[in-house]
Design a protein around this motif. Sequence first.
Motif, short mmCIF file in Angstrom:
data_model
loop_
_atom_site.label_atom_id
_atom_site.label_comp_id
_atom_site.label_asym_id
_atom_site.label_seq_id
_atom_site.Cartn_x
_atom_site.Cartn_y
_atom_site.Cartn_z
N ALA A 163 0.82 -1.22 0.00
CA ALA A 163 0.00 0.00 0.00
C ALA A 163 0.85 1.27 0.00
N LEU A 164 2.17 1.12 0.00
CA LEU A 164 3.04 2.28 0.20
C LEU A 164 3.57 2.89 -1.09
N ASP A 165 3.26 2.31 -2.25
CA ASP A 165 3.75 2.88 -3.51
C ASP A 165 3.37 4.35 -3.64
N GLY A 166 4.38 5.18 -3.83
CA GLY A 166 4.14 6.61 -4.04
C GLY A 166 3.96 7.42 -2.78
N LEU A 167 4.12 6.81 -1.59
CA LEU A 167 3.84 7.54 -0.35
C LEU A 167 4.72 8.78 -0.20
N SER A 168 6.02 8.67 -0.47
CA SER A 168 6.89 9.84 -0.29
C SER A 168 6.50 10.98 -1.23
#
Length: 319
Positions: free
Chosen positions: A145-150
């Motif tokens: 679920a963390l793709d693209g979080l930054s």
Amino acid sequence: MKANNDIRNSLLHTLSSGEFCSGQHLAEHLGVTRAAISNHVKALQALGLDIFSLQGKGYRLSQPLSLLCEETIQSQTKGNLIINSVVDSTNQVIKDKHKELPQGSVCLAECQTAGRGRRGKVWQSPFGANLYLSMLWRFDSGYQALDGLSLVIGLAVSNTLEQLYGLSAQLKWPNDVYVNNKKLGGVLVEVEGQFGGACSTIIGIGLNVAMPKQIDIDQPWVDLTQILPHAINRNELASTLINTLRDTIAEFEKKGFSGFVAPWQKKNVFAERQVNLINGKQVISGICVGIDERGGLLLKQEDKVTAHYGGEISVRSAE
């Protein structure tokens, strides 16, 4: 007897107006000797504070200091808030307590003695000069679920600056905030957990507000004081950023990254520009044509476009 931190905090509150204050007055006010005041001033200077003295007048900060106020920030935000004077890093404070802290907990500090950037770099963190903030967010669906979080966090920072100051900040893949082609801030996302299970993210943000000019940084940088014609209220900035972050991450958690691709593209500092992707000793050159649905950087070489991922990649202008 007051602890050193208490004395130094009281000393800073007294000097925060930017006016001269005599060593004798400070000593009497804080219940210590003038020699002790001198030693405390030296300790604060070592943390990056620009305090100078003038015989017959006493001590003075080079510019007024806006200290973080827990009561003010808490009144304008919801959720758990930790404010410390000096820490090794705000990310580390959250990381050490992440199992017991509630969702959305935030740590702020006046100074970091071991602030961290990407790829093990030091994040310069002088006392009271900038904003050092970390937030805890748990994702039950795990790493996938963390793709693209930054990139989403960078957008939240940029939107905060636009909301507060009408400032149009650009974004550099994967985690930097730029104004006028100079670095204004950065994001560091760290993850605790096992693959295939729930995970906790520690989202760190450093934002330059009034960086002392003597600070040694190895790339062009800028701060809000240089950009804007008025003083920056760090409590207002912190409160607005916290609220924006919580709303933005909640939306990201619910809808995923796809809805953030187009807004990020509009702020891409290297859009259609020649860049070098650096990964260790490997350098790949091409034209930056944006990001994909997973947050990977799209690089065009002749007629071929490839996506690049990974926290160890650096992007530099080749122009």
